[in-house]
Design a protein around this motif. Sequence first.
Motif, PDB file in Angstrom:
ATOM      1  N   ALA A 180       0.837  -1.206   0.000  1.00  0.00           N
ATOM      2  CA  ALA A 180       0.000   0.000   0.000  1.00  0.00           C
ATOM      3  C   ALA A 180       0.868   1.250   0.000  1.00  0.00           C
ATOM      4  CB  ALA A 180      -0.920  -0.018   1.211  1.00  0.00           C
ATOM      5  N   ALA A 181       0.347   2.298  -0.609  1.00  0.00           N
ATOM      6  CA  ALA A 181       1.023   3.601  -0.617  1.00  0.00           C
ATOM      7  C   ALA A 181       0.001   4.662  -0.971  1.00  0.00           C
ATOM      8  CB  ALA A 181       2.186   3.615  -1.613  1.00  0.00           C
ATOM      9  N   HIS A 182       0.361   5.921  -0.756  1.00  0.00           N
ATOM     10  CA  HIS A 182      -0.507   7.028  -1.152  1.00  0.00           C
ATOM     11  C   HIS A 182      -0.438   7.200  -2.664  1.00  0.00           C
ATOM     12  CE1 HIS A 182      -2.205  11.094  -1.383  1.00  0.00           C
ATOM     13  NE2 HIS A 182      -2.730  10.834  -0.181  1.00  0.00           N
ATOM     14  N   GLY A 183      -1.555   7.594  -3.230  1.00  0.00           N
ATOM     15  CA  GLY A 183      -1.606   7.760  -4.677  1.00  0.00           C
ATOM     16  C   GLY A 183      -0.622   8.784  -5.206  1.00  0.00           C
ATOM     17  N   SER A 184      -0.187   9.717  -4.351  1.00  0.00           N
ATOM     18  CA  SER A 184       0.785  10.728  -4.778  1.00  0.00           C
ATOM     19  C   SER A 184       2.212  10.203  -4.803  1.00  0.00           C
ATOM     20  CB  SER A 184       0.716  11.937  -3.832  1.00  0.00           C
ATOM     21  OG  SER A 184       1.119  11.551  -2.521  1.00  0.00           O
ATOM     22  N   GLN A 185       2.419   8.995  -4.226  1.00  0.00           N
ATOM     23  CA  GLN A 185       3.760   8.404  -4.183  1.00  0.00           C
ATOM     24  C   GLN A 185       3.713   6.927  -4.617  1.00  0.00           C
ATOM     25  OE1 GLN A 185       4.444   9.461   0.032  1.00  0.00           O
ATOM     26  NE2 GLN A 185       6.232  10.648  -0.700  1.00  0.00           N
ATOM     27  N   PRO A 186       3.284   6.695  -5.842  1.00  0.00           N
ATOM     28  CA  PRO A 186       3.111   5.305  -6.299  1.00  0.00           C
ATOM     29  C   PRO A 186       4.410   4.517  -6.310  1.00  0.00           C
ATOM     30  CG  PRO A 186       3.014   6.832  -8.148  1.00  0.00           C
ATOM     31  CD  PRO A 186       2.989   7.662  -6.913  1.00  0.00           C
ATOM     32  N   HIS A 187       5.551   5.212  -6.401  1.00  0.00           N
ATOM     33  CA  HIS A 187       6.839   4.524  -6.442  1.00  0.00           C
ATOM     34  C   HIS A 187       7.189   3.859  -5.117  1.00  0.00           C
ATOM     35  CE1 HIS A 187       7.503   8.493  -4.781  1.00  0.00           C
ATOM     36  NE2 HIS A 187       8.695   8.112  -4.321  1.00  0.00           N
ATOM     37  N   LEU A 188       6.463   4.233  -4.063  1.00  0.00           N
ATOM     38  CA  LEU A 188       6.710   3.637  -2.755  1.00  0.00           C
ATOM     39  C   LEU A 188       5.840   2.396  -2.496  1.00  0.00           C
ATOM     40  CD1 LEU A 188       7.007   6.849  -0.531  1.00  0.00           C
ATOM     41  CD2 LEU A 188       8.835   5.521  -1.635  1.00  0.00           C
TER      42      LEU A 188
END
Length: 373
Positions: A180-188
Amino acid sequence: MDIQAHIHKVWPQLHAMPEPAFQEFQTSAYLAAKLRELGYAVEEGVGNTTAVVALLDSGKPGPTVAVRTDMDCLLFKQSDGSEKAVHACGHDAHMTIALGVAQLLKEQGLPCGRVKILCQPAEEIGRGALALLAAGALDDVDYVFGYHVMPGDMAKSGQIIPQINWTAATLMEGEIRGLAAHGSQPHLGVNAIDVGAAIVAAINALHTNPLLGGSVKTTRFLGGSGSLNSICDKVAIGFDLRSTNNAEMLELRQRVMNVVASTAKVYGAEAQCHIVGTCPAAEADPSLLKLTQECIVAELGTAGLLPAASITVGEDFNFFKQERPQLKTASLGIGVDMVCGLHDPEMHMELSALEPAIKVLANLTKKALVERP
């Protein structure tokens, strides 16, 4: 025996007590009582399930012939979320036929050997035949006869298919686990939806021998139930596998498992899938085909005899032959002018068409008894 009176008395009672897999308590009690009334030796609770096995012994040496009926119904979701039990696969008709065959054989007498009536639970989930096998119900059996009412496009009333070649079917499900990650940081994160889409594409690219009819379809893809700006970390996925060949089915299962695991790994995710249910393809005995055809023609004439047919549906009847290769098996298709089709809650049929099925199966059983396996 007044067969039509039997049908119109027994079928409504069985139709009115639909019970799902391994919960056929009223149904099995009803069948056990009827078979005892006919003079059969009856065993209930076979294999610690709802299965019933009834035995009629001629007292003379000879083979043992089993006639198998399934008992369970289907469950349908209602608009209010509840489930409704419905005999939408014809198992009520199958049980009616089995009781009719049992009565005819009792009245006419056996030439030799023994007859078993196998009342099997849980066909719809592919586990009932295995339960009978595990309980040893077929250890002393030489022949097993099965049958199924057929959709209207395959057989009409007054027609019988002498051999149904059922297809191997396997249902598989699995879970894809990303990060899971925030949509603003998909690379994470690792988007399980992206991984699932890649798996679906890879599954669709699987090539099989077209002569064997193998296929894999993605039938479930569930994920992303959280907020719209979150990278999805879990996806549930499911597959339907089919093949006319048991060896190919084993290969297909492994290929699907490999595709799911290896594709997920490429994306930095993890995924496994497992088998939920399976039925083998038919492995019928050609030596029985002529005998079955003769019995159908004797009752319905040549117009009532249809060719052997292949069908893309699975049936756990085929476990009997797979697990006990020495058995001789046949699976007949009964025409009943079916409307709406199998597994449709509105399915209905012409009940009078069950009479020739009862006569053919009783005659087939007696002829098998004087054969030698």
